[in-house]
Each structure stands twice: as C-alpha cells, then as structure tokens.
Design a protein around this motif. Structure first.
Motif, short mmCIF file in Angstrom:
data_model
loop_
_atom_site.label_atom_id
_atom_site.label_comp_id
_atom_site.label_asym_id
_atom_site.label_seq_id
_atom_site.Cartn_x
_atom_site.Cartn_y
_atom_site.Cartn_z
N VAL A 120 0.87 -1.18 0.00
CA VAL A 120 0.00 0.00 0.00
C VAL A 120 0.90 1.22 0.00
CG1 VAL A 120 -1.82 1.25 1.23
CG2 VAL A 120 -1.72 -1.25 1.37
N GLY A 121 0.62 2.15 -0.89
CA GLY A 121 1.39 3.38 -0.97
C GLY A 121 0.51 4.60 -0.72
N GLU A 122 1.17 5.70 -0.47
CA GLU A 122 0.48 6.97 -0.21
C GLU A 122 0.11 7.66 -1.51
OE1 GLU A 122 -0.10 8.21 2.94
OE2 GLU A 122 0.70 6.32 3.70
N ARG A 123 -0.97 8.38 -1.48
CA ARG A 123 -1.31 9.34 -2.53
C ARG A 123 -2.20 10.39 -1.88
NH1 ARG A 123 -6.45 8.33 -5.84
NH2 ARG A 123 -5.64 9.92 -7.16
N ASP A 124 -2.33 11.54 -2.51
CA ASP A 124 -3.07 12.62 -1.90
C ASP A 124 -4.19 13.06 -2.84
OD1 ASP A 124 -3.82 14.62 -0.16
OD2 ASP A 124 -2.30 16.02 -0.85
N PRO A 125 -5.44 12.80 -2.52
CA PRO A 125 -5.90 12.10 -1.32
C PRO A 125 -5.89 10.59 -1.54
CG PRO A 125 -7.80 12.81 -2.58
CD PRO A 125 -6.57 13.30 -3.33
N GLY A 126 -5.93 9.84 -0.46
CA GLY A 126 -6.15 8.41 -0.54
C GLY A 126 -4.90 7.56 -0.51
#
Length: 138
Positions: A120-126
C-alpha cells in the motif's frame, strides 16, 4: 512482445466497474502476451483490488484508477488501484471479530497468496494498493 508499457482505466463508483476493470486487464494481458495461470492470478487480483476500492475506498462522487505496468521488458507486471478513500487496508487476522473486516481482509489474503508481492502506498488524497507478478513464476 511488448506494447505500451502503461495502461490506465478510470472507473466510476458503480458495481459494474469491477467487471470493466477485469476486462480492461484481460485485454492488456492479451496484448502483452501474458497467459495461463499467471494471467488468471492477475485477473483475480484486479477484481479483488477493484472490489476493495469500490466498497471501502471510493467516497460518493469519486472513482478509482486501475493502472497496469508492463515492466522489465515484459517479465514483470504491476497492478495498481488508486482510490481517494481514507484508511489503510490490512490483512484480516485469523478469526477476525467483525464480518466486514474479515471480508476485505480475506480479499487481501487472496492477493497476498497469488501475487509475488503487494503493498500500500500513499497518494493525496487516498492510497494506492498494488501487487506485482513475475512472468513464468507460479
């Protein structure tokens, strides 16, 4: 046999989007020469990740993005599902306490069992939930 190393499909927040995501992946796999059991594993994981995004990660009025990357001269395939929802998916613990947690966690257990790796990776948003497959590995 490598055509277009990246393919993307934006899916709206509707139940039929999971089938569209799976068909999109099938077309890409065919074009890239992925077949057999590994292709079946990829398609099942696309369905599971798209379902998780639809059920848990897509707020009303939003959608999710399915991204397929044909990497390493066609020897590796990465599946990404991007959504704008809060939270971070996790594997269900054995004997989970809440049925809704069990169901989503079991989907990830299936992805973890079929894919060579996932995360799972970060993203903006979500967030982006991904898994990867190596050609020829079973």
């Amino acid at each position: 046999m490598q055509h277009e190393a990246l393919r993307e499909l934006f899916c709206r927040r509707e139940r039929r989007s999971v089938g569209r995501a799976r068909e999109f992946a099938r077309e890409a796999l065919d074009a890239w020469g992925w077949e057999g059991a590994r292709a079946g594993d990829v398609l099942l994981c696309v369905s599971e990740l798209a379902t998780n995004a639809l059920v848990h990660g897509v707020p009303p009025g939003r959608g999710y993005l399915v991204r397929l990357l044909n990497e390493d001269a066609g020897r590796r395939l990465r599946v990404e599902v991007h959504d704008s929802g809060d939270g971070r998916p996790a594997l269900a613990p054995p004997g989970g306490t809440r049925p809704e947690e069990d169901e989503s966690g079991r989907r990830l257990l299936l992805v973890a069992a079929l894919a060579d790796t996932w995360g799972v990776g970060e993203r903006d948003p979500g967030k982006v939930v991904w898994c990867a497959f190596t050609r020829g590995r079973t």
